[in-house]
Design a protein around this motif. Structure first.
Motif, PDB file in Angstrom:
ATOM      1  N   ILE A  30      -9.687  -8.455   2.494  1.00 45.36           N
ATOM      2  CA  ILE A  30     -10.322  -9.187   3.583  1.00 45.36           C
ATOM      3  C   ILE A  30     -11.827  -9.206   3.309  1.00 45.36           C
ATOM      4  O   ILE A  30     -12.474  -8.156   3.337  1.00 45.36           O
ATOM      5  CB  ILE A  30     -10.049  -8.538   4.957  1.00 45.36           C
ATOM      6  N   VAL A  31     -12.369 -10.384   3.022  1.00 49.93           N
ATOM      7  CA  VAL A  31     -13.808 -10.522   2.816  1.00 49.93           C
ATOM      8  C   VAL A  31     -14.491 -10.520   4.177  1.00 49.93           C
ATOM      9  O   VAL A  31     -15.490  -9.828   4.378  1.00 49.93           O
ATOM     10  CB  VAL A  31     -14.133 -11.814   2.029  1.00 49.93           C
ATOM     11  N   SER A  32     -13.948 -11.309   5.109  1.00 48.68           N
ATOM     12  CA  SER A  32     -14.521 -11.365   6.452  1.00 48.68           C
ATOM     13  C   SER A  32     -13.497 -11.912   7.432  1.00 48.68           C
ATOM     14  O   SER A  32     -12.585 -12.648   7.054  1.00 48.68           O
ATOM     15  CB  SER A  32     -15.782 -12.241   6.478  1.00 48.68           C
ATOM     16  N   TRP A  33     -13.666 -11.532   8.682  1.00 55.15           N
ATOM     17  CA  TRP A  33     -12.884 -12.084   9.783  1.00 55.15           C
ATOM     18  C   TRP A  33     -13.729 -13.163  10.441  1.00 55.15           C
ATOM     19  O   TRP A  33     -14.900 -12.940  10.747  1.00 55.15           O
ATOM     20  CB  TRP A  33     -12.520 -10.991  10.802  1.00 55.15           C
ATOM     21  N   SER A  34     -13.140 -14.337  10.665  1.00 54.91           N
ATOM     22  CA  SER A  34     -13.858 -15.455  11.275  1.00 54.91           C
ATOM     23  C   SER A  34     -13.748 -15.441  12.793  1.00 54.91           C
ATOM     24  O   SER A  34     -14.464 -16.162  13.477  1.00 54.91           O
ATOM     25  CB  SER A  34     -13.313 -16.784  10.741  1.00 54.91           C
ATOM     26  N   LYS A  35     -12.843 -14.633  13.306  1.00 63.03           N
ATOM     27  CA  LYS A  35     -12.647 -14.484  14.749  1.00 63.03           C
ATOM     28  C   LYS A  35     -12.830 -13.012  15.108  1.00 63.03           C
ATOM     29  O   LYS A  35     -12.631 -12.133  14.278  1.00 63.03           O
ATOM     30  CB  LYS A  35     -11.237 -14.932  15.169  1.00 63.03           C
ATOM     31  N   SER A  36     -13.167 -12.764  16.365  1.00 62.31           N
ATOM     32  CA  SER A  36     -13.337 -11.401  16.874  1.00 62.31           C
ATOM     33  C   SER A  36     -12.213 -11.063  17.838  1.00 62.31           C
ATOM     34  O   SER A  36     -11.568 -11.962  18.398  1.00 62.31           O
ATOM     35  CB  SER A  36     -14.680 -11.273  17.609  1.00 62.31           C
ATOM     36  N   ASP A  39     -10.874 -13.237  20.911  1.00 64.21           N
ATOM     37  CA  ASP A  39     -11.080 -14.676  20.718  1.00 64.21           C
ATOM     38  C   ASP A  39      -9.743 -15.415  20.763  1.00 64.21           C
ATOM     39  O   ASP A  39      -8.738 -14.923  20.257  1.00 64.21           O
ATOM     40  CB  ASP A  39     -11.718 -14.971  19.358  1.00 64.21           C
ATOM     41  N   THR A  40      -9.768 -16.609  21.330  1.00 63.71           N
ATOM     42  CA  THR A  40      -8.604 -17.483  21.291  1.00 63.71           C
ATOM     43  C   THR A  40      -8.505 -18.085  19.891  1.00 63.71           C
ATOM     44  O   THR A  40      -9.504 -18.498  19.310  1.00 63.71           O
ATOM     45  CB  THR A  40      -8.738 -18.604  22.335  1.00 63.71           C
ATOM     46  N   VAL A  41      -7.286 -18.095  19.359  1.00 63.39           N
ATOM     47  CA  VAL A  41      -7.023 -18.621  18.021  1.00 63.39           C
ATOM     48  C   VAL A  41      -6.012 -19.755  18.153  1.00 63.39           C
ATOM     49  O   VAL A  41      -4.988 -19.594  18.818  1.00 63.39           O
ATOM     50  CB  VAL A  41      -6.442 -17.511  17.103  1.00 63.39           C
ATOM     51  N   ASN A  42      -6.310 -20.884  17.538  1.00 64.85           N
ATOM     52  CA  ASN A  42      -5.387 -22.016  17.535  1.00 64.85           C
ATOM     53  C   ASN A  42      -4.854 -22.222  16.123  1.00 64.85           C
ATOM     54  O   ASN A  42      -5.538 -21.905  15.140  1.00 64.85           O
ATOM     55  CB  ASN A  42      -6.092 -23.286  18.010  1.00 64.85           C
ATOM     56  N   THR A  43      -3.646 -22.757  16.027  1.00 59.29           N
ATOM     57  CA  THR A  43      -3.067 -23.080  14.725  1.00 59.29           C
ATOM     58  C   THR A  43      -4.055 -23.946  13.955  1.00 59.29           C
ATOM     59  O   THR A  43      -4.577 -24.919  14.496  1.00 59.29           O
ATOM     60  CB  THR A  43      -1.729 -23.820  14.911  1.00 59.29           C
ATOM     61  N   ALA A  68      -5.713  -9.904  19.077  1.00 58.89           N
ATOM     62  CA  ALA A  68      -5.561  -8.654  19.822  1.00 58.89           C
ATOM     63  C   ALA A  68      -6.003  -7.443  19.010  1.00 58.89           C
ATOM     64  O   ALA A  68      -6.540  -6.484  19.570  1.00 58.89           O
ATOM     65  CB  ALA A  68      -4.103  -8.472  20.260  1.00 58.89           C
ATOM     66  N   ALA A  69      -5.750  -7.469  17.706  1.00 60.99           N
ATOM     67  CA  ALA A  69      -6.071  -6.305  16.884  1.00 60.99           C
ATOM     68  C   ALA A  69      -6.218  -6.719  15.427  1.00 60.99           C
ATOM     69  O   ALA A  69      -5.482  -7.571  14.934  1.00 60.99           O
ATOM     70  CB  ALA A  69      -4.971  -5.254  17.002  1.00 60.99           C
ATOM     71  N   VAL A  70      -7.172  -6.098  14.756  1.00 65.71           N
ATOM     72  CA  VAL A  70      -7.340  -6.236  13.314  1.00 65.71           C
ATOM     73  C   VAL A  70      -6.785  -4.959  12.693  1.00 65.71           C
ATOM     74  O   VAL A  70      -7.237  -3.865  13.010  1.00 65.71           O
ATOM     75  CB  VAL A  70      -8.824  -6.442  12.941  1.00 65.71           C
ATOM     76  N   LEU A  71      -5.770  -5.096  11.839  1.00 66.75           N
ATOM     77  CA  LEU A  71      -5.129  -3.930  11.224  1.00 66.75           C
ATOM     78  C   LEU A  71      -5.723  -3.619   9.851  1.00 66.75           C
ATOM     79  O   LEU A  71      -5.592  -2.498   9.370  1.00 66.75           O
ATOM     80  CB  LEU A  71      -3.622  -4.177  11.095  1.00 66.75           C
ATOM     81  N   THR A  72      -6.356  -4.600   9.221  1.00 63.66           N
ATOM     82  CA  THR A  72      -7.013  -4.410   7.925  1.00 63.66           C
ATOM     83  C   THR A  72      -8.459  -4.863   8.084  1.00 63.66           C
ATOM     84  O   THR A  72      -8.725  -6.041   8.313  1.00 63.66           O
ATOM     85  CB  THR A  72      -6.298  -5.227   6.820  1.00 63.66           C
ATOM     86  N   ALA A  73      -9.379  -3.919   7.966  1.00 61.79           N
ATOM     87  CA  ALA A  73     -10.795  -4.192   8.207  1.00 61.79           C
ATOM     88  C   ALA A  73     -11.413  -4.971   7.054  1.00 61.79           C
ATOM     89  O   ALA A  73     -10.867  -5.013   5.947  1.00 61.79           O
ATOM     90  CB  ALA A  73     -11.544  -2.874   8.399  1.00 61.79           C
ATOM     91  N   LEU A  87      -1.818 -11.119  16.900  1.00 64.75           N
ATOM     92  CA  LEU A  87      -2.206 -12.028  17.966  1.00 64.75           C
ATOM     93  C   LEU A  87      -1.348 -11.727  19.187  1.00 64.75           C
ATOM     94  O   LEU A  87      -0.176 -11.361  19.044  1.00 64.75           O
ATOM     95  CB  LEU A  87      -1.962 -13.489  17.572  1.00 64.75           C
ATOM     96  N   ALA A  88      -1.919 -11.894  20.361  1.00 66.50           N
ATOM     97  CA  ALA A  88      -1.146 -11.859  21.600  1.00 66.50           C
ATOM     98  C   ALA A  88      -0.836 -13.303  21.965  1.00 66.50           C
ATOM     99  O   ALA A  88      -1.716 -14.160  21.906  1.00 66.50           O
ATOM    100  CB  ALA A  88      -1.943 -11.187  22.717  1.00 66.50           C
TER     101      ALA A  88
END
Length: 115
Positions: A30-36, A39-43, A68-73, A87-88
Motif C-alpha cells: 500500500i503506497v497510500s490510501w486515497s480515502k480516510s 469516508d463514503t466510498v462509491n464503486t 470502516a477500517a484499514v487492515l494494511t497500513a 467497508l461498512a
C-alpha cells in the motif's frame, strides 16, 4: 491449540482485497490510501495506490460503502487476495464492522499472513 476466536464477519461488512495487478504479482504494498476512515466510498472511486512488482497503480473500489477500517497500513504489504480494508455497507453497520476489524487485529484473523 486452537487459534484465537475471531467474530464472524458481519453481514454489513465488505472486504477490500489486495488486487492482482499483474500475472506475476504475489503481494502488493500500500503506497497510500486515497480515502480516510469514515469516508463514503462509491464503486469506481480510487481507494488506494498499490505498488506491484511492476508499477504503482491507482486501485478502484468495487463496492459502495463507508471505509470502516484499514487492515494494511501505508507502507505495509499484503498477499494478493487478502483483505486490506473493510467497508461498512451503511452507516448503521459502521460500529459493528469496526468492532469486527478490532477482533481481526486482536486475534490475528484474516489480516495475518502465515510466516
Amino acid at each position: 491449540a486452537a487459534p484465537a476466536a475471531v467474530a464472524a464477519k458481519p453481514a454489513g461488512a465488505v472486504e477490500v482485497l489486495m488486487p492482482t495487478l499483474s500475472s506475476t504479482m504475489t503481494e502488493g504494498k500500500i503506497v497510500s490510501w486515497s480515502k480516510s476512515i469514515g469516508d463514503t466510498v462509491n464503486t469506481g472511486d480510487v481507494l488506494m495506490v498499490v505498488e506491484s512488482d511492476k508499477a504503482d497503480m491507482d486501485t478502484e473500489s468495487f463496492s459502495d460503502g463507508i471505509l470502516a477500517a484499514v487492515l494494511t497500513a501505508e507502507g505495509e504489504s499484503a498477499p494478493v487476495g487478502v483483505p486490506v480494508a473493510l467497508l461498512a455497507a451503511s452507516a448503521a453497520d459502521l460500529a459493528e464492522v469496526q468492532a469486527y476489524a478490532a477482533s481481526l487485529a486482536a486475534g490475528g484473523g484474516a489480516a495475518a499472513a502465515p510466516a
